[in-house]
Design an enzyme around this catalytic site. Structure first.
Site, PDB file in Angstrom:
ATOM      1  N   SER A 131       0.823  -1.183   0.102  1.00 22.30           N
ATOM      2  CA  SER A 131       0.032   0.120  -0.001  1.00 22.30           C
ATOM      3  C   SER A 131       0.854   1.181  -0.080  1.00 22.30           C
ATOM      4  O   SER A 131       1.598   1.327  -0.971  1.00 22.30           O
ATOM      5  CB  SER A 131      -1.042  -0.141   1.024  1.00 22.30           C
TER       6      SER A 131
ATOM      7  N   HIS B 276      -7.836  -5.573  -0.414  1.00 21.25           N
ATOM      8  CA  HIS B 276      -6.365  -4.974  -0.262  1.00 21.25           C
ATOM      9  C   HIS B 276      -5.806  -5.775   1.018  1.00 21.25           C
ATOM     10  O   HIS B 276      -6.086  -6.004   1.967  1.00 21.25           O
ATOM     11  CB  HIS B 276      -6.537  -3.563   0.032  1.00 21.25           C
TER      12      HIS B 276
END
EC number: 3.1.1.1
Length: 545
Positions: free
Chosen positions: A207, A467
């Site tokens: 990320s 994610h």
């Protein structure tokens, strides 16, 4: 200036050549003195080692300074790293303040493997939108059990303390990125003392950590501190990475904490240095429209060329087009439903009404969409924003209303805008302007529980492969359950072997299981490895699916 610092630091490299005492590997000699680590059964740990002077007082909002103190007593390296001060999205409740300002450390984890006299090194940058997160948020036991790699976790400044910027030399910004850079220099200089191979260092992150890896690699001198990088679920092309309106936001920060009288950047910085750190970081809540949206009100910027020790002074797209970046192997990834991280909160049932937040989008789409999808600062007029918001809604939902039934299309929109499209753009730029191998994979294998369930506070919704679902198979995280399925255990081992083989490869090749990833540089088609529970497959694509 940064290049000069690199030369100075590497000139002391001989100081770190002293090997670990084979009689007691818990004690290690460093240029600052002796440290004592911890025996954790199947690995050793040496935690909370300072690489920079505390960024407090006059050093707040300044580039980090190398750590100078000499220890007369043995340094206790058994304490876990502290959290850098932040307004943490993962804390439920009104007060999300956590951490301390003095936090610039690295923590080292070394497996007990007597069959190896030295180990390749993974330098790890945690995620958290440049706003929150910590070295401890990702585990290391999976990697330690494999016994092939030394892991170094880097702590760096976050939020306004790490990324406030007025866009000029007075308060240039990117302090968190500069922290990361200094930490990489420290690792290069000292890792041999822990049995690490300074010639075999790879940098990985997820990320914002993945975007950090990419930003570090956009510096031409990156090859002096590491040989390759892997950006999981984030890269410098993502729309939430580079901030275009940091100046106005930073002056607004000053107004909130009582520095509204500042007439220029220098006055503002001096005033902010006098304020309690907690007051500055707590001001983040004033920039949120609802919940934790936007999730990255502060972050990296393009610095003024005359800024002292500027980290980057061109936009990443322009840097890549110029060819003036580190020509070393790089891999970039995304998940098929990455956007679940950002969209899942819309399925949380509100305590007052029992109704999901997604229904409120029907009345607030034009107000909220620019913040949810990070185009508020890139549009010049409200009409431009409204036109784009209308276009996106029509493209992904047609004439349907926002509802639980249309959630998956909204999540697909979030995935495309915030993650997938940026990965495709990055690969397109590199295949035209890169020289070293560039690889990519997409992961499609949902975890039983993950970020989607965490933020929605629901277990009755299937979010897909959101994610972190792949990354948490390498570095454990509490957001997903503690147990792995049998297919995930195989994938986890393949990921760990992929990282190990990538860092020791002499020519930058990358493999996953029985698949060899294909280089995108110079290719007319996108070379994308698809990873699922059933295995892996190389795809050649005109555009991303």
């Amino acid at each position: 200036m940064l290049a000069a610092r690199l030369i100075i630091l590497l000139s002391f490299y001989w100081l770190s050549a002293s090997a670990i005492d084979p009689a007691d590997p818990l004690f290690v000699d460093l240029p600052h003195g002796k440290i004592r680590g911890r025996d954790n059964g199947f690995y050793y740990s040496y935690e909370s080692l300072p690489y920079a002077e505390p960024p407090v007082g006059e050093l707040r909002f300044e580039a980090p300074q190398p750590y100078k103190q000499q220890w007369t007593d043995t340094f206790d390296a058994t304490q876990p790293p502290v959290t850098c001060m932040q307004w943490n999205q993962f804390i439920f409740g009104d007060n999300k303040l956590a951490g301390v300002e003095d936090c610039l450390t690295v923590s080292i984890y070394k497996p007990k493997n007597t069959s190896q006299s030295s180990f390749p090194v993974v330098a790890h940058m945690h995620g958290g939108a440049f706003m929150f997160g910590e070295a401890r948020q990702n585990g290391h036991e999976n990697m330690m059990r494999e016994g092939k790699l030394i892991l170094v976790k880097i702590s760096y400044r976050l939020g306004p303390l790490g990324f406030a910027s007025t866009g000029d030399a007075g308060l240039s910004g990117n302090f968190g990125l500069k922290d990361q850079r200094l930490a990489l220099l420290w690792i290069k200089q000292n890792i041999a003392s822990f049995g690490g191979e300074p010639e075999n260092i790879i940098v990985v992150g997820h990320s914002a950590g993945g975007a950090s890896v990419h930003l570090q690699m956009l510096r031409e001198d990156f090859a002096q501190v590491a040989k390759a990088g892997i950006s999981f679920g984030g890269n410098a092309m993502d729309p939430w990475v580079i901030h275009q309106s940091a100046r106005g936001r930073t002056f607004e920060l000053g107004r909130i904490v009582g520095c509204g009288q500042a007439s220029d950047s220098t006055e503002l910085k001096n005033c902010l240095k006098s304020k309690p750190a907690g007051e500055i970081v707590s001001a983040v809540h004033s920039f949120l429209v609802f919940a934790y949206v936007p999730f990255a009100p502060f972050g990296p910027v393009v610095e003024s060329p005359d800024a002292p020790e500027a980290f980057i002074s061109q936009h990443p797209v322009d840097i890549i087009k110029s060819g003036k970046f580190a020509q070393v192997p790089w891999a970039v990834t995304y998940n098929t439903e990455d956007g679940g991280y950002n969209a899942a909160v819309l399925l949380e049932k509100q305590a007052s009404s029992g109704r999901e937040l997604i229904f409120d989008l029907n009345d607030h789409w034009f107000d909220w969409a620019p913040y949810l999808l990070f185009y508020r600062d890139s549009m010049t007029t409200i009409k431009d924003m409204d036109d784009y918001s209308r276009k996106l809604r029509q493209e992904y939902l047609g004439d349907r209303r926002f509802s639980v039934e249309s959630y998956w299309d909204l999540q697909r929109l979030f995935t495309d805008i915030l993650y997938k499209n940026a990965t495709e753009l990055a690969l397109d730029l590199y295949r035209k302007h890169g020289k070293s191998p560039v690889y990519a994979f997409v992961y499609d294998n949902p975890a039983n529980t993950g970020i989607g369930q965490f933020f929605s506070k629901r277990t009755d919704v299937h979010f897909g492969t959101v994610h972190g679902d792949e990354y948490f198979l390498i570095f454990e995280n509490l957001a997903r359950g503690p147990e792995m399925r049998s297919d995930e255990e195989i994938i986890s081992r393949n990921f760990l072997n992929m990282i190990n083989d990538f860092v020791v490869s002499g020519n930058g090749t990358m493999t996953f299981g029985n698949c060899v990833l294909q280089d995108n540089v110079g290719s007319n088609k996108f070379q994308l490895l698809s990873i699922t529970k059933n295995g892996c497959e190389n795809l050649q694509l005109e555009s991303f699916p």
